[in-house]
Structure formats: C-alpha cells, structure tokens
Scaffold this motif. Structure first.
Motif, short mmCIF file in Angstrom:
data_model
loop_
_atom_site.label_atom_id
_atom_site.label_comp_id
_atom_site.label_asym_id
_atom_site.label_seq_id
_atom_site.Cartn_x
_atom_site.Cartn_y
_atom_site.Cartn_z
N VAL A 216 -94.86 -90.25 -24.57
CA VAL A 216 -93.75 -89.93 -25.46
C VAL A 216 -94.10 -88.68 -26.27
CG1 VAL A 216 -94.57 -91.33 -27.39
CG2 VAL A 216 -92.12 -90.88 -27.13
N TYR A 217 -93.12 -87.83 -26.46
CA TYR A 217 -93.39 -86.62 -27.25
C TYR A 217 -93.55 -87.01 -28.71
CZ TYR A 217 -88.26 -86.96 -27.43
OH TYR A 217 -86.98 -87.40 -27.54
N SER A 218 -94.56 -86.43 -29.36
CA SER A 218 -94.89 -86.88 -30.70
C SER A 218 -94.60 -85.84 -31.77
CB SER A 218 -96.39 -87.25 -30.77
OG SER A 218 -97.18 -86.08 -30.62
N ALA A 219 -94.05 -84.68 -31.39
CA ALA A 219 -93.72 -83.66 -32.39
C ALA A 219 -92.47 -82.91 -31.96
CB ALA A 219 -94.88 -82.69 -32.57
N LYS A 220 -91.69 -82.50 -32.93
CA LYS A 220 -90.53 -81.69 -32.64
C LYS A 220 -90.30 -80.75 -33.83
CE LYS A 220 -86.72 -84.52 -34.51
NZ LYS A 220 -85.44 -85.18 -34.19
N ALA A 221 -89.62 -79.65 -33.56
CA ALA A 221 -89.34 -78.67 -34.61
C ALA A 221 -87.95 -78.09 -34.39
CB ALA A 221 -90.38 -77.56 -34.62
N ILE A 222 -87.33 -77.69 -35.48
CA ILE A 222 -86.00 -77.07 -35.42
C ILE A 222 -86.13 -75.63 -35.90
CG2 ILE A 222 -83.63 -77.19 -36.25
CD1 ILE A 222 -84.05 -80.19 -36.67
N ALA B 89 -83.13 -65.06 -29.91
CA ALA B 89 -82.34 -65.90 -30.81
C ALA B 89 -81.19 -66.51 -30.01
CB ALA B 89 -81.82 -65.10 -31.99
N TYR B 90 -80.73 -67.65 -30.48
CA TYR B 90 -79.56 -68.27 -29.87
C TYR B 90 -78.32 -67.60 -30.43
CZ TYR B 90 -76.32 -71.85 -28.23
OH TYR B 90 -75.29 -72.49 -27.61
N GLY C 283 -81.06 -73.64 -35.19
CA GLY C 283 -80.66 -75.03 -35.02
C GLY C 283 -81.10 -75.65 -33.72
N ILE C 284 -81.91 -74.93 -32.94
CA ILE C 284 -82.39 -75.44 -31.67
C ILE C 284 -83.62 -76.32 -31.89
CG2 ILE C 284 -83.34 -74.82 -29.41
CD1 ILE C 284 -81.75 -72.24 -29.57
#
Length: 470
Positions: free
Chosen positions: A345-351, A260-261, A355-356
């Motif tokens: 190009v990156y086509s997906a992201k998640a949080i 964890a952060y 909050g990272i």
C-alpha cells in the motif's frame, strides 16, 4: 589670335584633367593610356598608380586596361610589360619582346637604359599611400560572450586629415556603395539586434575613404524547442496515469525545465511550476507523470534566458479511487502500489500547487521527489499505519504524524517508508510498539527530510527500471 586662344584653352583643360587624377572626357582620353570600367562607364586615369589607388579608395575591383605602345590597342593591364620612361610616365607592351626592342633602341639613341616595372611594385606603392592617407577604423563589440540582448559595436576613426563623414550598414559593402546607402554614425557606436556582418565607412576632406567590416555571431534570441509525446505503451484507454515524454533542444543548453497542469504562459513559471529533474542517464528522456486528464504545459529556459512553453492534452486516464484502484506506481521508485495489500500500500501522498495528487510508496520517495525535482508540494501526507483495511482516508499531515522505526520481525514493506511507520498520535504509536507513550522514540521530520537529500536509492532504481523498459 584666335588660334593661340584655342591652344591655350586646350592646355588648361588638359591641365585640369591631370590635376583631378582621372577624367572620362574625350579630351583627357587623348592624353592618357590608362583606363578602367567604373560603374559601367569608361574612366581614364593619368597613370596606373592613380587607377590602383582609386580601386583601394572605392573598395572595388575594376576592369583595368592600358594602351599597347606598339599597336595602340587597349589590352588588360595584368597581361602587359611595363616600361618606365621617366619618374611619372610608363608605357605598355603586350609582348615582352617589343618592350625589349624599345629599351634597346632607346639606349642606342639616347644612351639611357630604361627599366621594366613590376605591376606588383606599383600595387604595393599604392597600398602604402592608401594606408597612410585613408582614415583608420577600429571596431569592437560590447561583448563577445553569448547573449540574448542587443550588442553595441564601438567605432574609433582616426586620420591625418579631418574626417567629414562616418556611416555604417548591414552586410559587407565597398566604399562606393555608401554614396547613397548606410546610416550616419552617432556617438561613435551603433547597436545591432541580430547576428551578421556590419560595415563602417569613413571619408576625410581629401576624399580618401576606408571601410571596415565586423561580424557579430554571439546573439542568441531563439527560445528552446520543446517536443512532447506520449509513448505508445501509454496508449491504454483505461490507464491510471500516463507518461509525458519531454525532449528539449537549444544551441546554448537548457538550464531549467518546469511543468504545470493547465494552459500556462511563460510568466506563470517565474515563481510557480514543478521542476523537471535533470537526466541521470544519457539514455533516458525527461518525463512527467500525468495523473489526470487535461492540458499540461512544459516550460524551458536556456542558459541565456530565452524561454518557451509547449502544451499537450492528455485523455484516457481513468478516475482514481483509493479503495479499489490498482496499478498505481510510486512516482520515484516505480514500485507497484495498491490499497488492500498491506505490503504494497502506498504510504505517502502529496498535493502540488495545481491540485494534482502524487503517490509514493514511502515518505522518503516523497521528499526526494520534492527536493530532486523541485515539485511545489503544498500539502504532504503519510498513511496511518494503525488503521485497518481498506484504509480509506486515513491520512495524516506530515507535520502532525508521529514517526517511529519498524518493529523487530516486521515483514511489511512499502508502507514502512525507509523502515518508518506513521501514527496520528503518541498513544497509537505506543500501542503499536508495546511500550508506554513516555518511552516512544519518534524520528524528527527534519532528519528524515535531510536524509532524502543525500540518499537517492529510490531515484536510481527508477531510472534503472525505465532503462530496462526501453
């Protein structure tokens, strides 16, 4: 008259001394030819059998001596020849020749052949009597399986006489040490909190004693040892991400690892934290991709439930900007990602819950990361393929996206995500496909998620790339 009284008193003293089994008085010393050094003092016994039985009863080994019949000197018991003169008396000779001479002379005088007695025969007889008369002790533990809790030692004592005292103590101890040591046993059991040898002592009303020891070795309350490091290759002060290498060791084996952060305690990871994927290659090290500066906490739990946390501070990561940043890699397959090249190009992201933001080349890698690594993503997005460069903030929540298969002849990769393109609505998808919106066949999100659970091509590729890099 006084003469007879003194003689009678002497007889009484000698009689009491013999009945008591052993006595260290000078009066008793004049009547016996057996002695031992006990607790630093000379103690006299009525015969060797009593001495050997006392050794067994006290659980000790004494320095044993007998008086040489010929020289009247005290010599070691183990070095003599023993001659039995009657049912209750033995005499001892330092030299076997002297014993033979005595036996021959006795036969000539009284026409009786005396027999030699082996010391081992007397020892065996003493052991048999001790086994019969001393209390019997049986010990067993509540569990022999590895555990991180206390262990109960159950005690069962039986005897042909009344047992008057039962004690236990840490370590291997002889019976004679329990006169002023040990803990009185209650409820026929005691609890131990750490590995070691434990001794139980029992005494009956005839003065017979016995000890029994048991070794407990299945308690493990030691938490896993976590080592965190940053590879030298990650020392670039302008890096956009860094790898935190994780090495965890434990005697019973690690069953769970999370991260964890922020600076977190073990309680935090009960229902939070992102799981670190188990290694798929023996040459690999577990790792975390750090995407921003700060403190990271790694948690480990072994197979017995012992837990530990370790923190590491990361700095030197440059701030990420979606328009200009280059050099980002997909967390799963390590494909280089950019913002301006439509083919990469990156086509997906998640949080995640800290909050990272995590970046992926395609939706498949994102869901595979979430499933395989048990990372707690709170929000997941895909890139709007209909948007034009520089594609700033053109993200669609996965549950709102219309996902279709790629168009024949399409050469783009990376943004496709296992041959899939994403659009904000049906009209946008229809426009891309060149069909009416009624004819748009979209892929169901649940089917995409299910596919990522069984297809780990991206993950395998990641480990192969890392293997080469090492």
């Amino acid at each position: 008259m006084r003469k007879y009284l003194r003689f009678g008193l002497l007889v009484c003293v000698i009689l009491v001394a013999f009945l008591s089994g052993n006595q260290n008085s000078t009066v008793f010393a004049a009547t016996t030819n057996v002695q031992a050094i006990k607790n630093g003092e000379v103690v006299y016994y009525k015969n060797v059998f009593s001495l050997l039985y006392d050794e067994l009863n006290e659980g000790v080994t004494l320095t044993k001596k007998v008086q040489d019949y010929s020289t009247k000197k005290w010599v070691a018991l183990d070095s003599v020849t023993i001659v039995k003169t009657n049912t209750s008396k033995n005499i001892y000779f330092s030299k076997e020749a002297d014993a033979d001479q005595y036996i021959n002379a006795y036969k000539t005088k009284k026409n009786v052949t005396l027999k030699k007695v082996e010391l081992n025969t007397i020892k065996t007889s003493a052991q048999e009597k001790y086994d019969k008369e001393a209390p019997s002790i049986v010990l067993n533990v509540s569990t022999t399986k590895p555990t991180n809790t206390n262990v109960t030692v159950n005690v069962d004592v039986t005897d042909n006489k009344e047992v008057t005292l039962i004690k236990w103590a840490i370590g291997t101890k002889p019976a004679n040490k329990f006169s002023n040591a040990g803990t009185i046993l209650k409820d026929n059991s005691f609890t131990v909190s750490k590995n070691g040898t434990y001794t139980v002592y029992a005494l009956d009303n005839d003065g017979n004693k016995r000890t029994k020891s048991i070794t407990v070795s299945n308690i493990d309350k030691t938490a896993p040892v976590i080592t965190l490091s940053i590879p030298e290759s990650e020392s670039d002060v302008t890096a956009v991400s860094k790898k935190i290498q994780v090495s965890t060791t434990d005697d019973t084996g690690v069953q769970d690892q999370k991260w964890a952060y922020g600076n977190k305690g073990v309680e935090y990871f009960v229902d939070k934290g992102s799981r670190i994927a188990p290694l798929q290659n023996a040459n690999q090290k577990d790792k975390i991709i750090a995407l921003k500066n700060g403190v990271y906490t790694v948690y480990a739990e072994d197979k017995l439930g012992n837990k530990a946390v370790k923190t590491i501070t990361i700095d030197g990561i440059s701030e990420f900007t979606e328009v200009t940043q280059t050099g980002v890699q997909c967390e799963v397959c390590r494909m280089d990602l950019y913002n301006t090249d439509p083919n990469k190009v990156y086509s997906a992201k998640a949080i995640d819950q800290e909050g990272i933001t995590h970046y992926f080349c395609r939706i498949g890698c994102m869901y595979h990361q979430e499933d395989a690594n048990r990372i707690a993503f709170t929000n997941k997005y895909v890139r709007d393929y209909s948007a034009t460069a520089p594609r700033l903030n053109n993200w669609i929540a996965v549950e709102n996206a219309v996902t279709v298969k790629f168009k024949n002849g399409e050469t783009a990769k990376g943004i496709m995500g296992w041959n899939l393109f994403h659009f904000p609505d049906l009209p946008s998808a229809a426009n891309y496909l060149g069909v009416s919106k009624e004819n748009v066949v979209s892929e169901k999100l649940e089917n995409i998620i299910e596919y990522t659970k069984t297809n780990n091509k991206g993950m395998n590729y990641q480990y192969e790339v890392d293997k080469v890099a090492q």
